[in-house]
Design an enzyme around this catalytic site. Structure first.
Site, PDB file in Angstrom:
ATOM      1  N   SER A 226     121.796  19.631  39.165  1.00 25.34           N
ATOM      2  CA  SER A 226     120.385  19.354  39.353  1.00 25.34           C
ATOM      3  C   SER A 226     120.122  18.888  40.779  1.00 25.34           C
ATOM      4  CB  SER A 226     119.936  18.272  38.373  1.00 25.34           C
ATOM      5  OG  SER A 226     120.422  17.011  38.800  1.00 25.34           O
ATOM      6  N   LYS A 227     118.863  18.864  41.115  1.00 24.10           N
ATOM      7  CA  LYS A 227     118.426  18.409  42.431  1.00 24.10           C
ATOM      8  C   LYS A 227     118.960  17.010  42.740  1.00 24.10           C
ATOM      9  CE  LYS A 227     114.052  17.022  44.576  1.00 24.10           C
ATOM     10  NZ  LYS A 227     114.603  15.687  44.808  1.00 24.10           N
ATOM     11  N   ARG A 228     118.980  16.177  41.703  1.00 24.48           N
ATOM     12  CA  ARG A 228     119.477  14.806  41.867  1.00 24.48           C
ATOM     13  C   ARG A 228     120.913  14.771  42.398  1.00 24.48           C
ATOM     14  NH1 ARG A 228     117.084  10.387  42.241  1.00 24.48           N
ATOM     15  NH2 ARG A 228     118.944   9.361  41.407  1.00 24.48           N
TER      16      ARG A 228
ATOM     17  N   GLY B  21     122.389  16.908  44.297  1.00 22.84           N
ATOM     18  CA  GLY B  21     122.382  17.226  45.719  1.00 22.84           C
ATOM     19  C   GLY B  21     122.008  16.017  46.551  1.00 22.84           C
ATOM     20  N   ASP B  22     120.972  15.309  46.117  1.00 22.16           N
ATOM     21  CA  ASP B  22     120.541  14.116  46.829  1.00 22.16           C
ATOM     22  C   ASP B  22     121.647  13.065  46.843  1.00 22.16           C
ATOM     23  OD1 ASP B  22     118.154  15.412  47.029  1.00 22.16           O
ATOM     24  OD2 ASP B  22     117.155  14.294  45.436  1.00 22.16           O
TER      25      ASP B  22
END
Length: 509
Positions: free
Chosen positions: A263-265, A267-268
């Site tokens: 998920s995008k999370r 990556g962050d």
RNA sequence: GGUCCGUUCGUCUAGCCAGGUCAGGACGCCAGGUUUUCAUCCUGGUAACACGGGUUCGAAUCCCGUACGGACUACCA
């Protein structure tokens, strides 16, 4: 199925930036079409008006353009089955829903959202699984339980309704998936899915099946999250009396650590992009990094992505997109989820960077130099790049490896000074400066010869001299062959840096 | 909870369909070599068939079960 007539599609929803998993799904579709000389279609599935995000469609288009994935037909280029945006096909779907009602495979349902909510809660408190099935629908307001006259009255009075699929009570559905083999599901655990919404739009299930049929799609290749709705789709094809396309459900992309899908999370949290391009959310204004902006080459990105779930069966790992298509087959796609590895992604980029020619790399590096206020010419940059490229994974890393080609060191690495600036260094460098001042021509080869001869005569240690010299030219103990550096920055600059260094570092006692 | 899908080195995976290989490669990591430095590069090493039954002379491979993981379970796609 004739290989020549393969038609596949990628059908994203314009609800935000395209996830790299989506790019991979599109890629596999593309590769299959390319391999068999088929057609690859881009269809926009925007049947949910509430989730529409401005800019998302353009983002999707731009992402594929960057990746080098081209479509044969689609929303942006048209084609024989236009339009390719479902909201533009809106008028089309109602008749198909009506056909299903006529032949007894669907019905009008008048339940409100509130009614269904209470029903669900009721089931939950009784610890029962709520399935909107034959048993449930028998007790609700719909065209199956009410008289024809009553239903007609409701319809005419404008009472909101949906059209639901009439799921058979108990029937074993046997399905073939190219990647997973046979999958069997009993319809008694399936529900009467909404096909047509009260807002006049079809749901995904109806629109998807209708469009795939109308657009003569031969292979439905999509993410594993769609596997549970495959029986519904099969049943829909049957209800319409249509040929059923081949299905292939791709494994998920998993997060690098822990459990679950990428998920995008992640990556962050872990510091890598999850989207192909940078994306700025139109509502929050929040910007999310992209592979392009992070310095990845599109071909490296694609190559890396392809290997998350597929391999050619031999030991080759580096493929341009054409040879990838040649080697591709759905049968060689894995069943299990693939965990994304940022390290391997960097390695792929390193490989591709080495394959680029120096001119390309110099052109890519130039903007970084300009940003630093460096005025220089491309030929010089090209020479620099050829010397430092093998040391980096990304173009932007080159500055770190090459700044001294463009400007004198603005300081000296402390640890390096401590280790390599010895008592004898000052005198040696002073001598070296005199020698280099007279060295002609000032080529790498010649300079090296002269310097080595001098060191031999004076019986100076190679390590001592060269490291001190490097310290003065580079400011640190790093970088390519020292005489190559000297040649490139030139005699004048070399002498100046030695002079500056002598002044800055001084004698050590 | 229910349904479905999955499970080979830390990671991506080959091998599985047509049982017999010291279970192979790549990334990462470690060591050595090359080098005036760092990096690259080269060589070597590390490390896996989830578990339990069964079938078989023989199972990573076929069958069953268990465990674990995931996806789905909306008038979202």
């Amino acid at each position: 199925m004739s290989e020549q007539n393969i038609r596949v599609r990628f059908a994203p929803s314009p609800t935000g930036p395209l996830h790299m998993g989506g790019v991979r799904t599109a890629l596999y579709n593309y590769l299959l079409a390319k391999k068999h000389g088929g057609k690859f279609i881009l269809r926009i599935e925007d049947t949910d008006q509430t989730r529409f995000v401005p800019g998302a469609e353009d983002y999707i288009l731009e992402s594929f353009k960057w990746c080098g994935i081209e479509f044969d037909e689609g929303v942006h280029i048209g084609g024989p089955f236009a339009p390719y945006r479902q909201s533009d096909r809106k008028e089309l779907y109602k008749q198909y829903a009506d056909d299903l009602i006529k032949n007894g495979h669907a019905y009008y349902a008048f339940d409100t959202a509130d009614e269904l909510d209470t029903l669900r809660q009721q089931f939950e408190t009784e610890k029962k699984t709520f399935i909107y099935n034959a048993e449930v629908r028998a007790g609700l307001n719909n065209s199956l339980t009410k008289s024809e006259a009553e239903v007609r009255g409701w319809l005419e009075s404008g009472k909101p309704y949906v059209i639901r699929f009439k799921m058979p009570e108990s029937e074993e559905i046997k399905m073939q998936d190219i990647i997973r083999g046979e999958v069997v599901v009993n319809t008694k655990v399936l529900d009467d899915k909404v096909l047509f919404k009260s807002d006049g739009m079809p749901t995904y299930h109806l629109a998807n099946v209708v469009d795939d049929h109308l657009m003569e799609i031969t292979h439905v290749i999509r993410g594993e999250e769609w596997l549970p709705s495959m029986p519904l789709h099969i049943l829909l094809y049957r209800a319409f009396g249509w040929d059923i396309p081949a299905f292939a459900h791709l494994p998920l992309l998993l997060k690098p650590d822990g459990k679950g899908k990428l998920s995008k999370r992640d990556g962050d949290r872990l510091g890598f992009p999850v989207f192909p391009l940078e994306w700025t959310d139109p509502k929050s204004g929040e910007t999310t990094r992209g592979y392009r902006e992070d310095g990845y080459f599109p071909d490296a990105f694609i190559n890396m992505l392809a290997f998350l779930g597929w391999n050619p069966g031999d030991e080759r790992e580096l493929f341009d997109i054409d040879s990838m298509a040649e080697a591709f087959s759905l049968e060689r796609v894995n069943k299990s989820g693939a965990r994304f590895d940022p390290d391997k992604a960097r390695w792929f980029n390193h490989q591709y960077l080495q394959m680029k020619n120096d001119r390309e790399l110099a052109e890519a590096f130039l903007p970084f130099l300009q940003k630093k206020g460096i005025i220089t010419d491309l030929d010089y940059v090209q020479k620099v790049v050829s010397m430092v490229k093998e040391r980096v994974n990304f173009v932007y890393e080159m500055w770190d490896q090459a700044s001294f080609f463009f400007q004198a060191p603005d300081g000296y690495d402390e640890a390096a000074v401590k280790k390599r600036w010895k008592q004898s260094s000052y005198n040696q460098m002073e001598e070296l400066k005199e020698i280099l001042a007279q060295t002609e021509p000032f080529t790498s080869e010649h300079t090296e010869e002269v310097v080595k001869q001098w060191m031999e005569e004076k019986e100076y240690g190679m390590g001592a001299v060269m490291n001190a010299f490097r310290l003065l030219l580079v400011g640190a103990l790093k970088g390519p062959h020292l005489f190559d550096i000297a040649e490139l920055i030139g005699q004048e600059e070399t002498l100046m840096r030695i002079q500056t260094g002598l002044h800055e570092l001084g004698r050590k006692d």
